[in-house]
Scaffold this motif. Structure first.
Motif, PDB file in Angstrom:
ATOM      1  N   SER A 193       0.831  -1.209   0.000  1.00 20.35           N
ATOM      2  CA  SER A 193       0.000   0.000   0.000  1.00 20.35           C
ATOM      3  C   SER A 193       0.867   1.262   0.000  1.00 20.35           C
ATOM      4  N   ASN A 194       2.160   1.108  -0.115  1.00 24.87           N
ATOM      5  CA  ASN A 194       3.128   2.186  -0.406  1.00 24.87           C
ATOM      6  C   ASN A 194       3.615   3.001   0.800  1.00 24.87           C
ATOM      7  N   GLY A 195       2.955   2.870   1.939  1.00 24.72           N
ATOM      8  CA  GLY A 195       3.267   3.751   3.058  1.00 24.72           C
ATOM      9  C   GLY A 195       4.656   3.546   3.642  1.00 24.72           C
ATOM     10  N   THR A 196       5.086   2.283   3.701  1.00 25.73           N
ATOM     11  CA  THR A 196       6.393   2.003   4.291  1.00 25.73           C
ATOM     12  C   THR A 196       7.493   2.645   3.439  1.00 25.73           C
ATOM     13  N   LEU A 197       7.434   2.393   2.133  1.00 30.05           N
ATOM     14  CA  LEU A 197       8.462   2.947   1.246  1.00 30.05           C
ATOM     15  C   LEU A 197       8.384   4.476   1.210  1.00 30.05           C
ATOM     16  N   ALA A 198       7.173   5.025   1.154  1.00 29.81           N
ATOM     17  CA  ALA A 198       7.044   6.490   1.102  1.00 29.81           C
ATOM     18  C   ALA A 198       7.662   7.114   2.354  1.00 29.81           C
ATOM     19  N   GLY A 199       7.349   6.560   3.509  1.00 29.28           N
ATOM     20  CA  GLY A 199       7.885   7.115   4.751  1.00 29.28           C
ATOM     21  C   GLY A 199       9.397   6.994   4.822  1.00 29.28           C
ATOM     22  N   LEU A 200       9.908   5.816   4.432  1.00 27.15           N
ATOM     23  CA  LEU A 200      11.366   5.628   4.478  1.00 27.15           C
ATOM     24  C   LEU A 200      12.067   6.595   3.513  1.00 27.15           C
ATOM     25  N   THR A 201      11.460   6.807   2.353  1.00 22.34           N
ATOM     26  CA  THR A 201      12.069   7.701   1.357  1.00 22.34           C
ATOM     27  C   THR A 201      12.233   9.101   1.941  1.00 22.34           C
ATOM     28  N   VAL A 202      11.164   9.588   2.556  1.00 21.56           N
ATOM     29  CA  VAL A 202      11.218  10.941   3.137  1.00 21.56           C
ATOM     30  C   VAL A 202      12.184  10.973   4.320  1.00 21.56           C
ATOM     31  N   GLY A 203      12.066   9.973   5.183  1.00 24.93           N
ATOM     32  CA  GLY A 203      12.863   9.975   6.411  1.00 24.93           C
ATOM     33  C   GLY A 203      14.352   9.852   6.145  1.00 24.93           C
ATOM     34  N   LEU A 204      14.731   9.014   5.183  1.00 27.81           N
ATOM     35  CA  LEU A 204      16.167   8.855   4.910  1.00 27.81           C
ATOM     36  C   LEU A 204      16.746  10.153   4.355  1.00 27.81           C
ATOM     37  N   GLN A 205      15.974  10.838   3.514  1.00 30.82           N
ATOM     38  CA  GLN A 205      16.480  12.123   3.006  1.00 30.82           C
ATOM     39  C   GLN A 205      16.620  13.138   4.151  1.00 30.82           C
ATOM     40  N   LEU A 206      15.631  13.180   5.030  1.00 30.84           N
ATOM     41  CA  LEU A 206      15.709  14.122   6.165  1.00 30.84           C
ATOM     42  C   LEU A 206      16.929  13.825   7.034  1.00 30.84           C
ATOM     43  N   ALA A 207      17.243  12.531   7.155  1.00 28.46           N
ATOM     44  CA  ALA A 207      18.357  12.130   8.028  1.00 28.46           C
ATOM     45  C   ALA A 207      19.704  12.210   7.322  1.00 28.46           C
ATOM     46  N   GLY A 208      19.689  12.435   6.011  1.00 34.38           N
ATOM     47  CA  GLY A 208      20.950  12.500   5.272  1.00 34.38           C
ATOM     48  C   GLY A 208      21.577  11.132   5.048  1.00 34.38           C
ATOM     49  N   VAL A 209      20.760  10.073   5.122  1.00 30.71           N
ATOM     50  CA  VAL A 209      21.277   8.724   4.842  1.00 30.71           C
ATOM     51  C   VAL A 209      21.219   8.501   3.328  1.00 30.71           C
ATOM     52  N   LYS A 210      22.358   8.069   2.770  1.00 34.67           N
ATOM     53  CA  LYS A 210      22.479   8.042   1.306  1.00 34.67           C
ATOM     54  C   LYS A 210      22.133   6.691   0.677  1.00 34.67           C
ATOM     55  N   SER A 211      21.666   5.739   1.468  1.00 34.31           N
ATOM     56  CA  SER A 211      21.401   4.388   0.940  1.00 34.31           C
ATOM     57  C   SER A 211      20.451   4.448  -0.256  1.00 34.31           C
ATOM     58  N   ARG A 212      20.661   3.533  -1.206  1.00 34.93           N
ATOM     59  CA  ARG A 212      19.711   3.378  -2.313  1.00 34.93           C
ATOM     60  C   ARG A 212      18.562   2.508  -1.812  1.00 34.93           C
ATOM     61  N   LEU A 213      17.321   3.040  -1.920  1.00 34.37           N
ATOM     62  CA  LEU A 213      16.157   2.311  -1.427  1.00 34.37           C
ATOM     63  C   LEU A 213      15.569   1.489  -2.565  1.00 34.37           C
ATOM     64  N   VAL A 214      15.417   0.198  -2.328  1.00 29.95           N
ATOM     65  CA  VAL A 214      14.803  -0.667  -3.338  1.00 29.95           C
ATOM     66  C   VAL A 214      13.443  -1.114  -2.811  1.00 29.95           C
ATOM     67  N   GLY A 215      12.380  -0.589  -3.409  1.00 29.15           N
ATOM     68  CA  GLY A 215      11.027  -1.010  -3.065  1.00 29.15           C
ATOM     69  C   GLY A 215      10.606  -2.128  -4.001  1.00 29.15           C
ATOM     70  N   VAL A 216      10.291  -3.281  -3.425  1.00 25.31           N
ATOM     71  CA  VAL A 216       9.954  -4.458  -4.231  1.00 25.31           C
ATOM     72  C   VAL A 216       8.432  -4.545  -4.327  1.00 25.31           C
ATOM     73  N   ARG A 217       7.904  -4.342  -5.522  1.00 21.40           N
ATOM     74  CA  ARG A 217       6.450  -4.331  -5.679  1.00 21.40           C
ATOM     75  C   ARG A 217       5.885  -5.736  -5.504  1.00 21.40           C
ATOM     76  N   VAL A 218       4.909  -5.880  -4.587  1.00 24.52           N
ATOM     77  CA  VAL A 218       4.295  -7.188  -4.346  1.00 24.52           C
ATOM     78  C   VAL A 218       2.778  -7.142  -4.558  1.00 24.52           C
ATOM     79  N   ALA A 219       2.252  -5.977  -4.949  1.00 23.87           N
ATOM     80  CA  ALA A 219       0.803  -5.844  -5.181  1.00 23.87           C
ATOM     81  C   ALA A 219       0.565  -5.473  -6.643  1.00 23.87           C
ATOM     82  N   GLU A 220      -0.701  -5.631  -7.091  1.00 22.58           N
ATOM     83  CA  GLU A 220      -1.034  -5.254  -8.476  1.00 22.58           C
ATOM     84  C   GLU A 220      -0.715  -3.774  -8.679  1.00 22.58           C
ATOM     85  N   SER A 221      -0.173  -3.457  -9.843  1.00 15.02           N
ATOM     86  CA  SER A 221       0.253  -2.067 -10.070  1.00 15.02           C
ATOM     87  C   SER A 221      -0.939  -1.139 -10.294  1.00 15.02           C
ATOM     88  N   HIS A 222      -2.037  -1.688 -10.875  1.00 13.53           N
ATOM     89  CA  HIS A 222      -3.178  -0.840 -11.206  1.00 13.53           C
ATOM     90  C   HIS A 222      -4.483  -1.501 -10.779  1.00 13.53           C
TER      91      HIS A 222
END
Ligand SMILES: Cc1ncc(COP(=O)(O)O)c(C=O)c1O
Length: 340
Positions: free
Chosen positions: A194-223
């Motif tokens: 439902s996207n919330g985990t990845l969305a939150g991590l994306t924002v939070g890592l940028q705020l924290a200055g963590v440079k890791s590449r985030l890989v979100g693995v899609r497990v639900a129907e795209s549309h």
């Protein structure tokens, strides 16, 4: 359990605008994975002593918002075996809020059956609608939307305040890196439904200055028909909602702009909840080598991607475990013992 959260330490202005109550056992541990030279795990399977997984972090903010608004009945939706429904049912029960869960079909499994039993034992009302479309229409066109004491919680507990639970999680990880508990990951792998985990991590890592590449693995129907439900664009929308909230309340974040990472579609397989060979192999490996239980719908598919990333990467690679690992036998029994 700490009595505050990094998000409030970083942005004290939010205390006045963001209801919160401590439900989760945080911070969750970070551990090296034995036998993998560069593999690490973030144990969000242990977010709660009774029932862990990623939803508890979101519900700290969601249930507090319900209580601040005087909500009596909440409505949510998910697949028949929704983990979010279980977590919401448990936390709503604790908060004295009645919960209705509208469900749509997914392939049956012992996990699905167990989650249905857990939701019922927690007192949730389950209403099976069959298709995702029928479920979503029921949720969005519900007459109780006109009532002030009702609350409509998006699938996966991924509403605007729920996502902040994962902004907080990223800040927590940054604190663990700063404290030397793990090196800064080169890559972080997480499942996306439902996207919330990845969305939150994306924002939070940028705020924290963590440079890791985030890989979100899609497990639900795209549309769902013409509507993008699990795509980079859908994640970006949730990121934008979250950054808009932060810009509104935190003067230092007036210029905040965050870009969602592209989703990895390669591990989805034949459908939502349909096991894949790579996912099944990853589940076996995690159980045998790391003593970490995963499941086929979310964490197994993400773990398959993680193992491939770890093999292809020199630097540290972190698997963000989002699945509950506490015994649901014990939980079910305790709820049945408590029943009147
Ligand atoms: C075990 C598990 N992992 C991952 C996810 C995906 O997280 P999100 O819905 O925030 O994308 C979910 C639920 O949707 C889940 O139940």
């Amino acid at each position: 359990m700490t009595t505050t959260r990094p998000i409030f330490q970083h942005f004290p202005e939010l205390v006045a605008h963001l209801p919160w109550q401590p439900l989760a056992d945080l911070p969750t541990p970070v551990q090296p994975l034995p036998g993998l030279a560069n593999g690490w795990i973030k144990r969000d399977d242990l977010t709660h002593t009774a029932y862990g997984g990623n939803k508890v972090r979101k519900l700290e903010f969601v249930v507090a918002e319900m209580q601040a608004r005087g909500v009596k009945r909440a409505y949510t939706f998910g697949a028949t075996g929704t983990n979010a429904g279980v977590a919401a049912a448990l936390m709503c029960k604790r908060a004295g809020v009645a919960l209705t869960v509208y469900t749509f079909d997914q392939p049956d499994s012992p996990t699905v059956q167990r989650n249905q039993a857990l939701m019922r034992a927690a007192g949730a009302t389950l209403v099976h609608k069959g298709t995702l479309l029928a479920t979503v229409l029921t949720f969005y066109l519900h007459p109780a939307r006109l009532r002030r004491d009702s609350y409509f919680l998006f699938a996966g507990c991924s509403n605007p305040v729920g996502v902040l639970g994962y902004v907080n999680a990223a800040l927590e990880l940054a604190d663990q890196i700063a404290a030397g508990e793990l090196p800064e990951p080169e890559v972080i792998v997480v499942p996306v439904g439902s996207n919330g985990t990845l969305a939150g991590l994306t924002v939070g890592l940028q705020l924290a200055g963590v440079k890791s590449r985030l890989v979100g693995v899609r497990v639900a129907e795209s549309h769902l028909g013409p509507i993008a439900t699990c795509t980079t664009g859908a994640v970006q929308q949730m990121v934008d909602q979250t950054t808009a909230f932060l810009r509104r309340h935190v003067p230092a974040l007036q210029a905040l702009q965050v870009q969602a990472p592209p989703l990895n579609d390669a591990y989805f397989g034949a459908g939502y909840g349909v096991p894949t060979p790579a996912g099944q192999a990853a589940i076996l490996r995690f159980a045998a080598d790391f003593d970490v239980p995963l499941e086929a719908t979310y964490s197994g598919k993400a773990a398959a991607a993680f193992l491939d990333e770890a093999a292809a990467t020199q630097g540290p690679v972190l698997f963000w475990d989002t699945f509950n690992s506490r015994s649901t036998d014990a939980l079910l029994q305790s709820m049945r013992d408590d029943a009147p």
